[in-house]
Write a protein that holds these residues in place. Structure first.
Motif, PDB file in Angstrom:
ATOM      1  N   SER A   1     -25.094  73.489  -6.469  1.00  0.00           N
ATOM      2  CA  SER A   1     -25.697  73.692  -5.156  1.00  0.00           C
ATOM      3  C   SER A   1     -26.652  74.865  -5.232  1.00  0.00           C
ATOM      4  CB  SER A   1     -24.629  73.946  -4.081  1.00  0.00           C
ATOM      5  OG  SER A   1     -24.012  75.201  -4.286  1.00  0.00           O
TER       6      SER A   1
ATOM      7  N   LYS B   1     -26.826  77.546  -3.225  1.00  0.00           N
ATOM      8  CA  LYS B   1     -26.168  78.841  -3.006  1.00  0.00           C
ATOM      9  C   LYS B   1     -25.134  79.163  -4.076  1.00  0.00           C
ATOM     10  CE  LYS B   1     -26.734  79.091   2.026  1.00  0.00           C
ATOM     11  NZ  LYS B   1     -26.025  79.213   3.326  1.00  0.00           N
ATOM     12  N   GLN B   2     -24.363  78.174  -4.487  1.00  0.00           N
ATOM     13  CA  GLN B   2     -23.252  78.426  -5.401  1.00  0.00           C
ATOM     14  C   GLN B   2     -23.634  78.277  -6.872  1.00  0.00           C
ATOM     15  OE1 GLN B   2     -20.357  79.487  -4.165  1.00  0.00           O
ATOM     16  NE2 GLN B   2     -21.089  79.247  -2.069  1.00  0.00           N
TER      17      GLN B   2
ATOM     18  N   ASN C   1     -25.644  69.493  -4.419  1.00  0.00           N
ATOM     19  CA  ASN C   1     -25.189  70.044  -3.135  1.00  0.00           C
ATOM     20  C   ASN C   1     -23.690  69.877  -2.907  1.00  0.00           C
ATOM     21  OD1 ASN C   1     -27.965  70.572  -2.638  1.00  0.00           O
ATOM     22  ND2 ASN C   1     -28.208  68.476  -1.912  1.00  0.00           N
TER      23      ASN C   1
ATOM     24  N   LYS D   1     -19.684  71.570  -4.379  1.00  0.00           N
ATOM     25  CA  LYS D   1     -19.148  72.787  -4.999  1.00  0.00           C
ATOM     26  C   LYS D   1     -17.694  72.593  -5.388  1.00  0.00           C
ATOM     27  CE  LYS D   1     -18.103  75.033  -0.545  1.00  0.00           C
ATOM     28  NZ  LYS D   1     -16.652  75.137  -0.635  1.00  0.00           N
TER      29      LYS D   1
ATOM     30  N   ASP E   1     -25.274  81.185 -11.660  1.00  0.00           N
ATOM     31  CA  ASP E   1     -26.273  81.020 -10.615  1.00  0.00           C
ATOM     32  C   ASP E   1     -27.378  80.094 -11.115  1.00  0.00           C
ATOM     33  OD1 ASP E   1     -24.930  82.825  -8.992  1.00  0.00           O
ATOM     34  OD2 ASP E   1     -26.052  84.541  -9.792  1.00  0.00           O
TER      35      ASP E   1
ATOM     36  N   GLU F   1     -35.519  71.783  -3.219  1.00  0.00           N
ATOM     37  CA  GLU F   1     -34.996  73.145  -3.120  1.00  0.00           C
ATOM     38  C   GLU F   1     -34.689  73.730  -4.498  1.00  0.00           C
ATOM     39  OE1 GLU F   1     -34.789  75.110  -0.406  1.00  0.00           O
ATOM     40  OE2 GLU F   1     -35.914  73.496   0.528  1.00  0.00           O
TER      41      GLU F   1
END
Length: 249
Positions: free
Chosen positions: A175, A177-178, A211, A213, A220, A240
């Motif tokens: 994802s 963010k994760q 997307n 987790k 990262d 993204e």
């Protein structure tokens, strides 16, 4: 909510996403994690799913022959790995993680490629042992029987001494963010060490892992050089990731 309704919800979620996470199910159903674990244990006993650390995955009937690996969606995975073959060239030192996509990749490596490959995956090592020009180094250690990969300090020590040109990393989830996350803690630690030992990191995975987790962080997005899926690199679902600076193949 009745137990039968919970079980139906879990199985529907599993069918849609190929995996479920205990904490996510508890939140969605407004129940305790202990209740969800009991449900997963019961469904595992009935062979409707396979319980793993932190959740469950789809149940796959095991072959009697442990080296006759059943690869789901193999044709889709061939589309992924054929793109990544362009990243290979003679003389490379390569590290490969486990996973079915990397196993398909190992099958399709050209027979004339001359390279050194390290792996802690027994199925991948068995596949590469048939390659005429690969110097294969299997990293021994404690065997995680379900995944047929080695884990533990022995693996970490070997990885710490490798200076690899490129690492091909499987992914359970990814994802924005994760970043990359894993179901199992020990495998996540081994993958961190693979990244540290490699100049370039390539992660290959099916788009249904985008997307999503898992409980344990691997890295990262900034630590990934390239991601490879079956989708067109310009697909909107990858936008993204491109904006985050990852090269999409």
């Amino acid at each position: 909510m009745l137990k039968a309704e919970r079980h139906k919800f879990i199985m529907t979620k599993l069918l849609e996403e190929q995996k479920v996470v205990t904490t996510d199910l508890a939140l969605a159903l407004d129940l305790s994690e202990d209740t969800i674990r009991r449900d997963l244990n019961e469904l595992d006993d009935k062979k409707l799913l396979e319980k793993v650390y932190g959740g469950a995955i789809q149940f796959i009937e095991k072959s009697v022959d442990v080296f006759n690996i059943n690869i789901s969606a193999e044709e889709e995975k061939k589309k992924i790995v054929k793109k990544a073959l362009s990243l290979l060239h003679d003389g490379q030192v390569i590290i490969m993680s486990g996973g079915s996509t990397n196993l398909v990749f190992a099958k399709l490596i050209p027979s004339d490629l001359k390279a050194t490959i390290y792996t802690y995956s027994l199925p991948i090592a068995m596949q590469l042992s048939q390659h005429p020009n690969i110097d294969l180094i299997f990293i021994g250690g404690k065997m995680q029987k379900k995944a047929m990969v080695t884990i533990g300090m022995d693996v970490m020590q070997v990885l710490s001494k490798i200076k690899a040109d490129i690492c091909f990393l499987g992914a359970s989830s990814i994802s924005i963010k994760q970043g990359l996350t894993e179901i199992g803690y020990e495998v996540s630690i081994v993958k961190k060490a693979m990244i540290e030992s490699s100049d370039r990191v390539v992660s290959m995975f099916s788009s249904n892992k985008l997307n999503t987790k898992m409980p344990h962080s691997v890295c990262d997005l900034s630590q990934l050089d390239t991601i490879v899926t079956e989708l067109d690199p310009e697909d909107l679902s990858l936008e993204e990731y491109r904006k985050a600076g990852v090269f999409v193949l």
